[in-house]
Scaffold this motif. Structure first.
Motif, mmCIF file in Angstrom:
data_model
loop_
_atom_site.group_PDB
_atom_site.id
_atom_site.type_symbol
_atom_site.label_atom_id
_atom_site.label_comp_id
_atom_site.label_asym_id
_atom_site.label_seq_id
_atom_site.Cartn_x
_atom_site.Cartn_y
_atom_site.Cartn_z
ATOM 1 N N THR A 179 125.358 -0.016 99.941
ATOM 2 C CA THR A 179 125.570 0.448 101.317
ATOM 3 C C THR A 179 124.636 1.597 101.665
ATOM 4 O O THR A 179 124.078 1.646 102.771
ATOM 5 N N ASP A 180 124.442 2.529 100.742
ATOM 6 C CA ASP A 180 123.517 3.644 100.973
ATOM 7 C C ASP A 180 122.108 3.150 101.234
ATOM 8 O O ASP A 180 121.413 3.621 102.144
ATOM 9 N N LEU A 181 121.674 2.186 100.422
ATOM 10 C CA LEU A 181 120.323 1.659 100.591
ATOM 11 C C LEU A 181 120.164 0.949 101.924
ATOM 12 O O LEU A 181 119.134 1.083 102.598
ATOM 13 N N GLU A 182 121.183 0.195 102.316
ATOM 14 C CA GLU A 182 121.112 -0.504 103.604
ATOM 15 C C GLU A 182 121.043 0.483 104.766
ATOM 16 O O GLU A 182 120.303 0.266 105.733
ATOM 17 N N GLU A 183 121.790 1.569 104.680
ATOM 18 C CA GLU A 183 121.756 2.573 105.753
ATOM 19 C C GLU A 183 120.395 3.257 105.835
ATOM 20 O O GLU A 183 119.886 3.512 106.937
ATOM 21 N N LEU A 184 119.777 3.542 104.689
ATOM 22 C CA LEU A 184 118.454 4.176 104.701
ATOM 23 C C LEU A 184 117.394 3.225 105.242
ATOM 24 O O LEU A 184 116.463 3.637 105.938
ATOM 25 N N ASN A 185 117.518 1.934 104.924
ATOM 26 C CA ASN A 185 116.539 0.965 105.409
ATOM 27 C C ASN A 185 116.629 0.764 106.921
ATOM 28 O O ASN A 185 115.635 0.402 107.569
ATOM 29 N N LEU A 186 117.799 1.008 107.486
ATOM 30 C CA LEU A 186 117.951 0.876 108.934
ATOM 31 C C LEU A 186 117.384 2.075 109.685
ATOM 32 O O LEU A 186 117.130 1.995 110.889
ATOM 33 N N GLY A 187 117.200 3.190 108.986
ATOM 34 C CA GLY A 187 116.693 4.402 109.629
ATOM 35 C C GLY A 187 115.179 4.426 109.702
ATOM 36 O O GLY A 187 114.485 3.474 109.309
ATOM 37 N N PRO A 188 114.608 5.518 110.216
ATOM 38 C CA PRO A 188 113.152 5.638 110.337
ATOM 39 C C PRO A 188 112.491 5.775 108.967
ATOM 40 O O PRO A 188 113.097 6.231 108.003
ATOM 41 N N ARG A 189 111.235 5.387 108.903
ATOM 42 C CA ARG A 189 110.454 5.495 107.674
ATOM 43 C C ARG A 189 109.337 6.492 107.900
ATOM 44 O O ARG A 189 108.410 6.235 108.669
ATOM 45 N N ASP A 190 109.410 7.625 107.246
ATOM 46 C CA ASP A 190 108.373 8.643 107.357
ATOM 47 C C ASP A 190 108.222 9.323 106.003
ATOM 48 O O ASP A 190 108.772 8.871 104.984
ATOM 49 N N ALA A 191 107.447 10.383 105.983
ATOM 50 C CA ALA A 191 107.172 11.072 104.723
ATOM 51 C C ALA A 191 108.425 11.661 104.103
ATOM 52 O O ALA A 191 108.502 11.830 102.885
ATOM 53 N N ASN A 192 109.415 11.968 104.904
ATOM 54 C CA ASN A 192 110.648 12.553 104.382
ATOM 55 C C ASN A 192 111.623 11.507 103.862
ATOM 56 O O ASN A 192 112.341 11.739 102.892
ATOM 57 N N THR A 193 111.680 10.368 104.510
ATOM 58 C CA THR A 193 112.664 9.349 104.145
ATOM 59 C C THR A 193 112.182 8.392 103.059
ATOM 60 O O THR A 193 113.005 7.834 102.337
ATOM 61 N N LEU A 194 110.872 8.188 102.956
ATOM 62 C CA LEU A 194 110.367 7.229 101.965
ATOM 63 C C LEU A 194 110.744 7.604 100.533
ATOM 64 O O LEU A 194 111.165 6.720 99.762
ATOM 65 N N PRO A 195 110.634 8.866 100.120
ATOM 66 C CA PRO A 195 111.084 9.202 98.760
ATOM 67 C C PRO A 195 112.575 8.957 98.557
ATOM 68 O O PRO A 195 113.002 8.522 97.480
ATOM 69 N N LYS A 196 113.380 9.220 99.583
ATOM 70 C CA LYS A 196 114.812 8.970 99.476
ATOM 71 C C LYS A 196 115.100 7.480 99.341
ATOM 72 O O LYS A 196 115.980 7.073 98.573
ATOM 73 N N ILE A 197 114.353 6.676 100.098
ATOM 74 C CA ILE A 197 114.545 5.223 100.013
ATOM 75 C C ILE A 197 114.164 4.718 98.624
ATOM 76 O O ILE A 197 114.859 3.872 98.034
ATOM 77 N N GLU A 198 113.074 5.232 98.093
ATOM 78 C CA GLU A 198 112.626 4.811 96.765
ATOM 79 C C GLU A 198 113.649 5.199 95.692
ATOM 80 O O GLU A 198 113.973 4.401 94.809
ATOM 81 N N GLN A 199 114.178 6.408 95.780
ATOM 82 C CA GLN A 199 115.196 6.842 94.827
ATOM 83 C C GLN A 199 116.473 6.019 94.964
ATOM 84 O O GLN A 199 117.086 5.629 93.968
ATOM 85 N N SER A 200 116.872 5.739 96.199
ATOM 86 C CA SER A 200 118.064 4.916 96.427
ATOM 87 C C SER A 200 117.874 3.507 95.892
ATOM 88 O O SER A 200 118.812 2.904 95.359
ATOM 89 N N GLN A 201 116.652 2.977 96.013
ATOM 90 C CA GLN A 201 116.354 1.652 95.488
ATOM 91 C C GLN A 201 116.495 1.620 93.966
ATOM 92 O O GLN A 201 117.031 0.661 93.397
ATOM 93 N N GLN A 202 116.053 2.673 93.304
ATOM 94 C CA GLN A 202 116.165 2.753 91.848
ATOM 95 C C GLN A 202 117.620 2.828 91.407
ATOM 96 O O GLN A 202 118.035 2.145 90.457
ATOM 97 N N LEU A 203 118.409 3.645 92.088
ATOM 98 C CA LEU A 203 119.830 3.756 91.755
ATOM 99 C C LEU A 203 120.565 2.442 92.013
ATOM 100 O O LEU A 203 121.435 2.029 91.238
ATOM 101 N N PHE A 204 120.211 1.794 93.109
ATOM 102 C CA PHE A 204 120.826 0.506 93.427
ATOM 103 C C PHE A 204 120.522 -0.533 92.341
ATOM 104 O O PHE A 204 121.422 -1.265 91.907
ATOM 105 N N GLN A 205 119.277 -0.571 91.897
ATOM 106 C CA GLN A 205 118.890 -1.530 90.874
ATOM 107 C C GLN A 205 119.611 -1.245 89.551
ATOM 108 O O GLN A 205 120.050 -2.180 88.852
ATOM 109 N N MET A 206 119.760 0.031 89.216
ATOM 110 C CA MET A 206 120.453 0.406 87.983
ATOM 111 C C MET A 206 121.913 -0.043 88.015
ATOM 112 O O MET A 206 122.426 -0.620 87.048
ATOM 113 N N HIS A 207 122.602 0.182 89.125
ATOM 114 C CA HIS A 207 124.009 -0.204 89.227
ATOM 115 C C HIS A 207 124.165 -1.718 89.388
ATOM 116 O O HIS A 207 125.202 -2.269 88.984
ATOM 117 N N LYS A 208 123.175 -2.364 89.918
ATOM 118 C CA LYS A 208 123.222 -3.831 90.002
ATOM 119 C C LYS A 208 123.165 -4.449 88.602
ATOM 120 O O LYS A 208 123.893 -5.399 88.291
#
Length: 340
Positions: free
Chosen positions: A239-268
């Protein structure tokens, strides 16, 4: 009127003919020299030598290189503060991660209960888990009833044994009713003996079902709980990853999206592993359950049927078939409740 110029302290140093300083001026010289030397140059680091040439007397002050008032530190490896592991900081980081994970999971659970959040469902696996939980409740009820039967049967056998002893005693003391008391004494003793045999079969049935319900099935349900926790974590980070992907993509959000993607993959990966473990345990449990219950139900049926049919030989044969050993005849067999 001309004023006398102040004399230089160094000019007042008297030197003897052999090049030694006069003792009378030594103390004043050291005092004046201490105030006249530059800061950082101590008197102890100053070397004073004097020598004489033909007719010229002079005093020479030689100062060596400045060593500093403090001892110099020897060169060595420099340890940066970032490289030092602080146990307190490590514990604080673990608490922070745990708190964040707990918050995400709690939010996911509340969202699911309120009908706002989505959850991952494996229909086939969920159905098997539900059947297992329902069967466990039914097996626990059978176990409770069998324990009650064992306790009541033990009381009946104990009463029959006492009744047989009473009949036998009266048979010896009542000559006119010797045979009648004797027949009843033998009957009660035989019933008590067969009851002890049946009691052994029932207690064996209880022990086997208890192991199945409270150990084997319980161990599988523990794995199921771990699977459900992994599923909640997986959905929370999804859910966190989906919410970040729906938001804007800029220099501030891209690192957060990448980190969220890693955490999502680990829990998957953790969720997939736990789902596979549950499927394997459910399969083995079903095979073991069928085998155990088949043998125990055959034992229970044959023992009950032989007992109430009065077939002592068949009752003893049933116990030998399942390798059940009874205690020495005449010794009171404790009930299931007393064994706990």
């Amino acid at each position: 009127m001309a004023q006398e110029s102040p004399k230089n302290s160094a000019a007042e140093i008297s030197v003897t003919t052999n090049g030694q300083l006069e003792a009378s001026h030594e103390h004043n010289f050291n005092r004046d020299l201490k105030h006249s030397l530059p800061v950082g140059l101590g008197l102890s680091e100053t070397k004073i030598t004097s020598h004489s040439s033909d007719n010229t007397k002079e005093g020479v002050i030689e100062a060596g290189p400045f060593q500093g008032g403090r001892m110099q530190q020897k060169s060595g490896p420099v340890v940066l503060a970032d490289e030092v592991k602080n146990p307190a900081m490590e514990k604080l980081e673990l608490v922070r991660k745990w708190s964040l994970n707990t918050y995400k999971c709690t939010r996911q659970i509340i969202s699911e209960r309120l009908g706002r959040g989505s959850r991952t469902v494996d229909l086939e696996l969920e159905a098997q888990i539900e059947i297992l939980r329902d069967n466990k409740k039914k097996y626990e009820n059978i176990l409770k009833l069998a324990q009650t039967l064992s306790t009541q049967l033990y009381q009946m056998v104990h009463t029959q044994r006492q009744l047989g002893d009473a009949f036998a005693d009266l048979s010896l003391k009542s000559l006119e009713l010797h045979e009648e008391f004797g027949y009843n004494a033998d009957t009660q003793k035989l019933l008590a003996k067969n009851g002890e045999t049946l009691l052994g079969a029932i207690n064996f049935f209880i022990a086997s079902v208890n192991t199945l319900v409270n150990k084997t099935i319980e161990d599988t349900l523990l794995t199921v709980k771990q699977y459900e926790s992994a599923r909640i974590e997986y959905d929370a980070y999804r859910t966190d990853l989906e919410e970040l992907n729906l938001g804007p993509r800029d220099a501030n959000t891209l690192p957060k999206i990448e980190q969220s993607q890693q955490l999502f993959q680990m829990h998957k990966e953790k969720y997939d592993k736990m789902r596979n473990d549950v499927s394997i345990k459910l399969k083995f449990l079903e095979e073991n359950k069928v085998k155990v219950l088949h043998n125990q139900l055959v034992l229970f049926h044959n023992a009950i049927a032989a007992y109430f049919a009065g077939n002592q030989k068949q009752l003893e044969q049933t116990l030998k078939q399942f390798h059940i050993k009874l205690k020495t005849p005449g010794v009171d067999a404790p009930s299931w409740l007393e064994e706990q």
